[in-house]
Design a protein around this motif. Structure first.
Motif, PDB file in Angstrom:
ATOM      1  N   PHE A  86       5.531  11.843   0.123  1.00  0.00           N
ATOM      2  CA  PHE A  86       6.843  12.318  -0.326  1.00  0.00           C
ATOM      3  C   PHE A  86       6.760  12.616  -1.817  1.00  0.00           C
ATOM      4  O   PHE A  86       6.203  11.829  -2.586  1.00  0.00           O
ATOM      5  CB  PHE A  86       7.911  11.250  -0.066  1.00  0.00           C
ATOM      6  N   GLY A  87       7.351  13.753  -2.232  1.00  0.00           N
ATOM      7  CA  GLY A  87       7.385  14.087  -3.647  1.00  0.00           C
ATOM      8  C   GLY A  87       5.983  14.177  -4.224  1.00  0.00           C
ATOM      9  O   GLY A  87       5.108  14.878  -3.699  1.00  0.00           O
ATOM     10  N   HIS A 120       0.816  -1.214   0.000  1.00  0.00           N
ATOM     11  CA  HIS A 120       0.000   0.000   0.000  1.00  0.00           C
ATOM     12  C   HIS A 120       0.851   1.266   0.000  1.00  0.00           C
ATOM     13  O   HIS A 120       0.301   2.373   0.009  1.00  0.00           O
ATOM     14  CB  HIS A 120      -0.933   0.007   1.222  1.00  0.00           C
ATOM     15  N   ARG A 121       2.159   1.142  -0.003  1.00  0.00           N
ATOM     16  CA  ARG A 121       3.025   2.317  -0.018  1.00  0.00           C
ATOM     17  C   ARG A 121       2.933   3.059  -1.351  1.00  0.00           C
ATOM     18  O   ARG A 121       2.548   2.496  -2.378  1.00  0.00           O
ATOM     19  CB  ARG A 121       4.486   1.916   0.235  1.00  0.00           C
ATOM     20  N   GLY A 122       3.310   4.338  -1.324  1.00  0.00           N
ATOM     21  CA  GLY A 122       3.405   5.094  -2.564  1.00  0.00           C
ATOM     22  C   GLY A 122       4.539   4.550  -3.415  1.00  0.00           C
ATOM     23  O   GLY A 122       5.549   4.068  -2.886  1.00  0.00           O
ATOM     24  N   VAL A 123       4.385   4.619  -4.732  1.00  0.00           N
ATOM     25  CA  VAL A 123       5.366   4.053  -5.659  1.00  0.00           C
ATOM     26  C   VAL A 123       5.818   5.123  -6.645  1.00  0.00           C
ATOM     27  O   VAL A 123       5.005   5.876  -7.189  1.00  0.00           O
ATOM     28  CB  VAL A 123       4.782   2.854  -6.424  1.00  0.00           C
ATOM     29  N   ALA A 124       7.126   5.193  -6.874  1.00  0.00           N
ATOM     30  CA  ALA A 124       7.700   6.058  -7.908  1.00  0.00           C
ATOM     31  C   ALA A 124       8.667   5.220  -8.733  1.00  0.00           C
ATOM     32  O   ALA A 124       9.498   4.502  -8.172  1.00  0.00           O
ATOM     33  CB  ALA A 124       8.428   7.241  -7.275  1.00  0.00           C
ATOM     34  N   ILE A 177      10.408   7.409   5.145  1.00  0.00           N
ATOM     35  CA  ILE A 177      11.157   6.171   4.912  1.00  0.00           C
ATOM     36  C   ILE A 177      10.913   5.811   3.447  1.00  0.00           C
ATOM     37  O   ILE A 177       9.816   5.362   3.086  1.00  0.00           O
ATOM     38  CB  ILE A 177      10.726   4.999   5.810  1.00  0.00           C
ATOM     39  N   ASN A 178      11.903   6.053   2.618  1.00  0.00           N
ATOM     40  CA  ASN A 178      11.829   5.676   1.212  1.00  0.00           C
ATOM     41  C   ASN A 178      12.714   4.460   0.984  1.00  0.00           C
ATOM     42  O   ASN A 178      13.899   4.466   1.314  1.00  0.00           O
ATOM     43  CB  ASN A 178      12.301   6.814   0.308  1.00  0.00           C
ATOM     44  N   ASP A 179      12.117   3.427   0.419  1.00  0.00           N
ATOM     45  CA  ASP A 179      12.821   2.190   0.079  1.00  0.00           C
ATOM     46  C   ASP A 179      13.286   2.346  -1.371  1.00  0.00           C
ATOM     47  O   ASP A 179      12.518   2.137  -2.311  1.00  0.00           O
ATOM     48  CB  ASP A 179      11.846   1.026   0.246  1.00  0.00           C
ATOM     49  N   ASP A 180      14.548   2.739  -1.562  1.00  0.00           N
ATOM     50  CA  ASP A 180      15.065   3.144  -2.869  1.00  0.00           C
ATOM     51  C   ASP A 180      15.945   2.073  -3.500  1.00  0.00           C
ATOM     52  O   ASP A 180      16.805   1.494  -2.823  1.00  0.00           O
ATOM     53  CB  ASP A 180      15.891   4.426  -2.747  1.00  0.00           C
ATOM     54  N   MET A 181      15.734   1.858  -4.790  1.00  0.00           N
ATOM     55  CA  MET A 181      16.614   1.018  -5.607  1.00  0.00           C
ATOM     56  C   MET A 181      17.115   1.884  -6.758  1.00  0.00           C
ATOM     57  O   MET A 181      16.316   2.365  -7.561  1.00  0.00           O
ATOM     58  CB  MET A 181      15.874  -0.199  -6.149  1.00  0.00           C
ATOM     59  N   VAL A 182      18.447   2.084  -6.829  1.00  0.00           N
ATOM     60  CA  VAL A 182      19.041   2.936  -7.855  1.00  0.00           C
ATOM     61  C   VAL A 182      19.850   2.070  -8.811  1.00  0.00           C
ATOM     62  O   VAL A 182      20.648   1.233  -8.388  1.00  0.00           O
ATOM     63  CB  VAL A 182      19.927   4.024  -7.219  1.00  0.00           C
ATOM     64  N   MET A 183      19.634   2.294 -10.093  1.00  0.00           N
ATOM     65  CA  MET A 183      20.300   1.506 -11.115  1.00  0.00           C
ATOM     66  C   MET A 183      21.803   1.834 -11.185  1.00  0.00           C
ATOM     67  O   MET A 183      22.240   2.893 -10.725  1.00  0.00           O
ATOM     68  CB  MET A 183      19.653   1.757 -12.483  1.00  0.00           C
TER      69      MET A 183
END
Length: 230
Positions: A26-27, A9-13, A43-49
């Motif tokens: 956020f954002g 249910h978290r926001g997705v970007a 708390i942003n769960d980030d994956m960066v390429m």
């Protein structure tokens, strides 16, 4: 528990170079039901390429913590700090009266996964500062961030602390909030609490004067936030 935040249910970007899940508004993601817990704002769960990242941008009056789960993060800021933060390390930047920084994946071939955490400070307009440490697990609960950097933890400008909770399958721990607010965010694994099952990415808040038991259904890594009851 009066606040449960399920992973799905978290926001997705998704910007291609960045895939992020937002626990709180956020954002471009805004939901008035999810604005934070106590002084915990992001708390942003980030994956960066590989080879990608956040270009130089500014912050002020915020305690920003990065917890690297996989890969390595390259940090540069306007106060002259330039570091690589590998998996397992914890980084804290106090933005204070203003700082500009960039965060990039340090690898050209591997993704980096990290939690970006923002905590509202209890003092504003201070000189920006930076800390980074490797904090090996000591027992079940290891303090990573604390108001005065107790026991070798990173310091923070707020009456709040963050600890890493690690349990083996079928192990349990009792946690208490006293006159505080608790928040548990799962990084890996699965647990049972008060008849609820939580998995990777799930989280819940615990009101003051509560004691509860966490039982791991699978090997667990989580962050436990001890926050003021504001």
């Amino acid at each position: 528990m009066n606040y449960i935040r399920k992973s799905e249910h978290r926001g997705v970007a998704n910007f291609g170079w960045l895939q992020s899940k937002h626990s709180f508004s956020f954002g471009n993601y805004y939901d008035p039901k999810h604005m934070g817990v106590s002084v915990l704002r992001v708390i942003n769960d980030d994956m960066v390429m590989p080879g990608q990242g956040f270009g130089e941008h500014g912050h002020r009056d915020m305690e920003i913590i990065s917890y690297v789960i996989e890969g390595a993060l390259k940090h540069d800021d306007s106060t002259g700090n330039s570091y690589v933060v590998p998996a397992g390390d914890v980084q804290r930047m106090s933005a204070g009266r203003g700082v500009r920084h960039s965060e990039f994946n340090a690898s050209k071939t591997e993704k980096v996964k990290f939690l970006q955490i923002w905590i509202q400070p209890n003092v504003t307009g201070i000189k920006p500062s930076y800390e980074q440490k490797s904090l090996p697990q000591q027992g079940v609960l290891t303090t990573l961030v604390a108001p005065n950097g107790e026991n070798g933890a990173l310091s923070i400008n707020q009456d709040a602390s963050i600890s890493r909770l690690v349990l083996k399958k079928d192990d349990s721990i009792r946690l208490s909030t006293a006159q505080r607010v608790g928040y548990l965010h799962l990084i890996k694994g699965q647990i049972n609490v008060d008849g609820h099952t939580f998995k990777e990415g799930d989280a819940f808040a615990v009101e003051p004067e509560r004691t509860f038991e966490v039982t791991a259904n699978a090997a667990l890594e989580a962050l436990w936030f001890d926050l003021p009851a504001v």
